[in-house]
Scaffold this active site. Structure first.
Site, short mmCIF file in Angstrom:
data_model
loop_
_atom_site.label_atom_id
_atom_site.label_comp_id
_atom_site.label_asym_id
_atom_site.label_seq_id
_atom_site.Cartn_x
_atom_site.Cartn_y
_atom_site.Cartn_z
N ASP A 1 0.83 -1.20 0.00
CA ASP A 1 0.00 0.00 0.00
C ASP A 1 0.87 1.24 0.00
O ASP A 1 2.10 1.18 0.05
CB ASP A 1 -1.01 -0.01 1.15
CG ASP A 1 -0.39 0.26 2.51
OD1 ASP A 1 0.83 0.51 2.59
OD2 ASP A 1 -1.14 0.22 3.51
N ASN B 1 -4.07 12.72 0.71
CA ASN B 1 -5.47 13.16 0.63
C ASN B 1 -5.69 14.49 1.34
O ASN B 1 -6.35 15.38 0.82
CB ASN B 1 -6.38 12.09 1.26
CG ASN B 1 -6.86 11.07 0.23
OD1 ASN B 1 -6.86 11.32 -0.96
ND2 ASN B 1 -7.28 9.91 0.71
N HIS C 1 -8.98 14.64 -2.38
CA HIS C 1 -9.31 13.26 -2.73
C HIS C 1 -9.20 12.99 -4.23
O HIS C 1 -8.91 11.86 -4.64
CB HIS C 1 -10.72 12.93 -2.24
CG HIS C 1 -10.81 12.81 -0.76
ND1 HIS C 1 -10.41 11.70 -0.07
CD2 HIS C 1 -11.22 13.70 0.20
CE1 HIS C 1 -10.58 11.86 1.22
NE2 HIS C 1 -11.08 13.08 1.42
N ASP D 1 -7.16 9.94 -5.64
CA ASP D 1 -7.64 8.93 -6.59
C ASP D 1 -6.67 8.77 -7.76
O ASP D 1 -6.43 7.65 -8.24
CB ASP D 1 -9.01 9.32 -7.12
CG ASP D 1 -10.11 9.14 -6.08
OD1 ASP D 1 -9.84 8.52 -5.03
OD2 ASP D 1 -11.23 9.63 -6.33
N GLU E 1 -6.09 2.20 -0.22
CA GLU E 1 -4.83 2.27 -0.97
C GLU E 1 -4.07 0.96 -0.93
O GLU E 1 -2.87 0.91 -1.25
CB GLU E 1 -3.97 3.40 -0.41
CG GLU E 1 -3.34 3.15 0.96
CD GLU E 1 -4.26 3.51 2.12
OE1 GLU E 1 -3.72 3.71 3.23
OE2 GLU E 1 -5.48 3.58 1.93
#
Length: 333
Positions: A212, A220, A225, A229, A255
């Site tokens: 991750d 973020n 956000h 993304d 993630e």
């Protein structure tokens, strides 16, 4: 003597007249019976949706049954004149003539398929079973065809294909992570289940890497956000490029990602996980997104492991890598 001859001649004439009337009566009955048979044949053709089309070749002449008018969307009783055929066949007679020439020597039945168009521009697809009729000298004189409308067959096939395509899209959507286009958690874990069964059966190694994004919350919070993304999508793209064809990379949540590697032992899994870690760090350093690093844990299938246990061991190794300082790969205990 002359009276006798006259009587004999009269008798012969009478007999001939009787036979003629008998023959005429039989002929009328035969014609009537034939007409009834033709009517029955045309009724049967109409019920079955089949038409007859005969092409006499020399001189060229077309003959067809009443049902052909219906199949060609023409008024009842329309004769198949050349100008009519040129109008209802989009390519004239070329599409039929091409097939007839290709089968000009055939003594077995063959198929012809062609399109007819009515006055309103609506098209229908007709299919014929055709047979050549030859003279005793072997010269092809006629082509006889039995024709039916197969437009509905094509519609059913198109509907079936569209339904299968919709089902395939729905299945893909159900198995795909919307953000990255990778396998979602359900699909990835189902793949892992199958991979474990196959590895047990074949005795091959199986490795799993779970990874991750380091400090993703800061990405973020600091960039929003939408940027987060984009970072996740970029990581998915980099990971997918590193995987082999038989591997599977999926997003299992947030993630966090999984990389399933059939036939891959622990030492190889460590090397490819390190390669991925380096590719992510280098690939995002100059990209139009925040530079990121990843942490990863890897585990190899051991005796007694089920798929969830194998995943859990790799996941535990991931968190060990984070506790050890992040941006590293750790092997499961």
């Amino acid at each position: 003597m002359s009276g006798l001859l006259f009587a004999l001649a009269f008798a012969l004439v009478a007999i001939h007249g009787l036979r003629s009337r008998q023959l005429a009566g039989k002929l009328r009955r035969d014609v009537r019976h034939l007409a009834q048979n033709v009517d029955m044949l045309e009724t049967a053709e109409g019920l079955a949706g089949y038409g007859r089309w005969c092409i006499e070749l020399d001189p060229r002449r077309h003959l067809w049954s009443e049902e052909m008018c219906h199949l060609a969307s023409l008024p009842a009783g329309t004769a198949p004149r050349e100008e009519i055929l040129e109008r209802i066949l989009p390519d004239g007679l070329a599409q039929i003539e091409t097939t007839l020439m290709a089968h000009k020597h055939d003594h077995e039945a063959f198929a012809i398929e062609f399109e007819v168009v009515d006055r309103n521009g609506n098209s229908r697809i007709l299919r014929a079973r055709a047979r050549n009729l030859f003279s005793p000298e072997g010269v092809r004189e006629q082509v006889f065809m039995v024709v039916r409308d197969v437009t509905g067959d094509y519609s059913l096939k198109r509907d079936r294909d569209e339904a299968l395509e919709r089902a395939a899209r729905a299945q893909q959507q159900a198995n795909t992570d919307e953000l990255t286009g990778l396998a979602n958690r359900r699909s990835a874990m189902a793949f892992l289940d199958r991979a474990v069964v196959e590895a047990r059966k074949c005795g091959d190694p199986l490795s799993v890497v779970v990874f991750d994004i380091d400090h993703f919350k800061a990405v973020n919070d600091g960039h929003g956000h939408l940027t987060g993304d984009k970072v996740i999508r970029t990581l998915g793209e980099i990971a997918a490029r590193q995987a082999r064809e038989l591997d599977l990379v999926g997003r299992v949540g947030g993630e966090e990602f999984i990389w399933i590697m059939p036939g891959c032992a622990a030492d190889v899994a460590f090397r490819v996980a390190e390669r991925l870690r380096w590719a992510v760090e280098a690939g995002t350093h100059s990209a139009s997104i925040p530079s990121i690093t990843i942490s990863a844990g890897h585990a190899e299938l051991e005796p007694g492991d089920a798929s969830l246990m194998l995943f859990a061991r790799a996941d535990a190794a991931l968190y060990e890598a984070k506790r050890a300082g992040r941006n590293r790969v750790t092997k499961a205990a």
